[in-house]
Structures are given as C-alpha cells and as structure tokens.
Design an enzyme around this catalytic site. Sequence first.
Site, PDB file in Angstrom:
ATOM      1  N   ASP A 155       0.763  -1.314  -0.044  1.00 31.09           N
ATOM      2  CA  ASP A 155      -0.089   0.117   0.010  1.00 31.09           C
ATOM      3  C   ASP A 155       0.838   1.131   0.177  1.00 31.09           C
ATOM      4  O   ASP A 155       1.288   1.649   0.891  1.00 31.09           O
ATOM      5  CB  ASP A 155      -0.933  -0.088   1.356  1.00 31.09           C
ATOM      6  CG  ASP A 155      -1.653   1.317   1.113  1.00 31.09           C
ATOM      7  OD1 ASP A 155      -2.097   1.526   0.343  1.00 31.09           O
ATOM      8  OD2 ASP A 155      -1.985   1.809   2.395  1.00 31.09           O
ATOM      9  N   ASP A 202      -2.202   1.271   7.658  1.00 27.75           N
ATOM     10  CA  ASP A 202      -1.502   0.997   6.331  1.00 27.75           C
ATOM     11  C   ASP A 202      -1.102  -0.347   6.056  1.00 27.75           C
ATOM     12  O   ASP A 202      -1.126  -0.848   4.989  1.00 27.75           O
ATOM     13  CB  ASP A 202      -0.366   1.953   6.248  1.00 27.75           C
ATOM     14  CG  ASP A 202      -0.594   3.433   6.498  1.00 27.75           C
ATOM     15  OD1 ASP A 202      -1.214   3.855   5.511  1.00 27.75           O
ATOM     16  OD2 ASP A 202      -0.368   4.080   7.654  1.00 27.75           O
ATOM     17  N   GLU A 229      -1.329  -1.875  -4.569  1.00 32.70           N
ATOM     18  CA  GLU A 229      -2.550  -0.805  -4.783  1.00 32.70           C
ATOM     19  C   GLU A 229      -2.357   0.288  -5.956  1.00 32.70           C
ATOM     20  O   GLU A 229      -1.456   0.784  -5.706  1.00 32.70           O
ATOM     21  CB  GLU A 229      -3.188  -0.359  -3.504  1.00 32.70           C
ATOM     22  CG  GLU A 229      -4.427   0.140  -3.675  1.00 32.70           C
ATOM     23  CD  GLU A 229      -4.907   0.617  -2.456  1.00 32.70           C
ATOM     24  OE1 GLU A 229      -5.945  -0.237  -1.855  1.00 32.70           O
ATOM     25  OE2 GLU A 229      -4.561   1.541  -1.929  1.00 32.70           O
TER      26      GLU A 229
END
EC number: 3.1.21.10
Length: 157
Positions: free
Chosen positions: A8, A140, A68
């Site tokens: 991420d 996160d 992502e």
Amino acid sequence: MERVIGIDPGSRVTGYGVIDSAPGGLHFVACGTIKTTVKAPFSHRLNEIFDGINEVIQLHGPAVAAVEDVFLASNPRSALKLGHARGAAVVAAMQNGLVVHDYSPRAVKQAVAGYGQAEKSQVQHMVRVLLALSASPSSDAADALAVAICHANRLFV
C-alpha cells in the site's frame, strides 16, 4: 502455495503485508510500515521506500507482488507524489524478480469486505478476521495485507 507481498504505497508511510496463499486458506507471515523521513527531500524519501521494500522482499522471499493502484485524489500534487511512491515500490519488486499485479482500491475493498466503498476500519477488521490475527495491524499494514488477500483470492478461483 504462493507467498505474496501486498504493498500500500504512500509518500510518508508505505504499508506492506506478506501472506502465504494456498487452496486451503491464507496464512499471515508478516506486516508493517516503511516510514520515510518527513523533513528529507522527496527523492530521498523515494529511496527509503525502495530500500525498505527491497529489505522486506529479501527477508521474506515472496514469489509475487500485489500493489494498490493510485486513486484519484482531490489534490493533483498528492496524486503525483503517491504515484512516485508507488513507482519506487514497483521498481523494488521488479528488481527482485517479482511479477507485479495492480489492484484498484475498490477491488481490494471488495475482496476483503465484500463492498467496494468499505471504510478503513472495516478493511482492518476483515483482515484481522480473514488472517485470524490476535490484534488489528495498523491501517497502512492492514491495507497492504488486504492487497495481498485480493491477489490471493484471484489465484485459486
């Protein structure tokens, strides 16, 4: 079984999550964050992301990376910085010989929460449930684990 690293990306905090995926289920390996030096020039922060992802890959030996995609932020400058951070993470994965798969934030949320508009807290909770964790990872790290789970769901369909 395939070991997957989910990433991420963020210009200040990049989350990572490593899972083992097999037809019988998912198994947690590791997760955490790479925090960049806030006062450092942006190019140095990108290097910190690259080095951090590189270290995680070398430590845990994933076979594949799931990252992502950049979402459309309201601030174009923020989206550009996020894109740079994402690029640093992707290059680290590729330099380690990993194939990189991209997933939209909507697809990731859909994969773990069943709803593409799920809140961060819902994603965090579902990651904890799906991986049978005793505590919730940071948001996160949970997002990164969710990206890895999203990829794993597509492996054995």
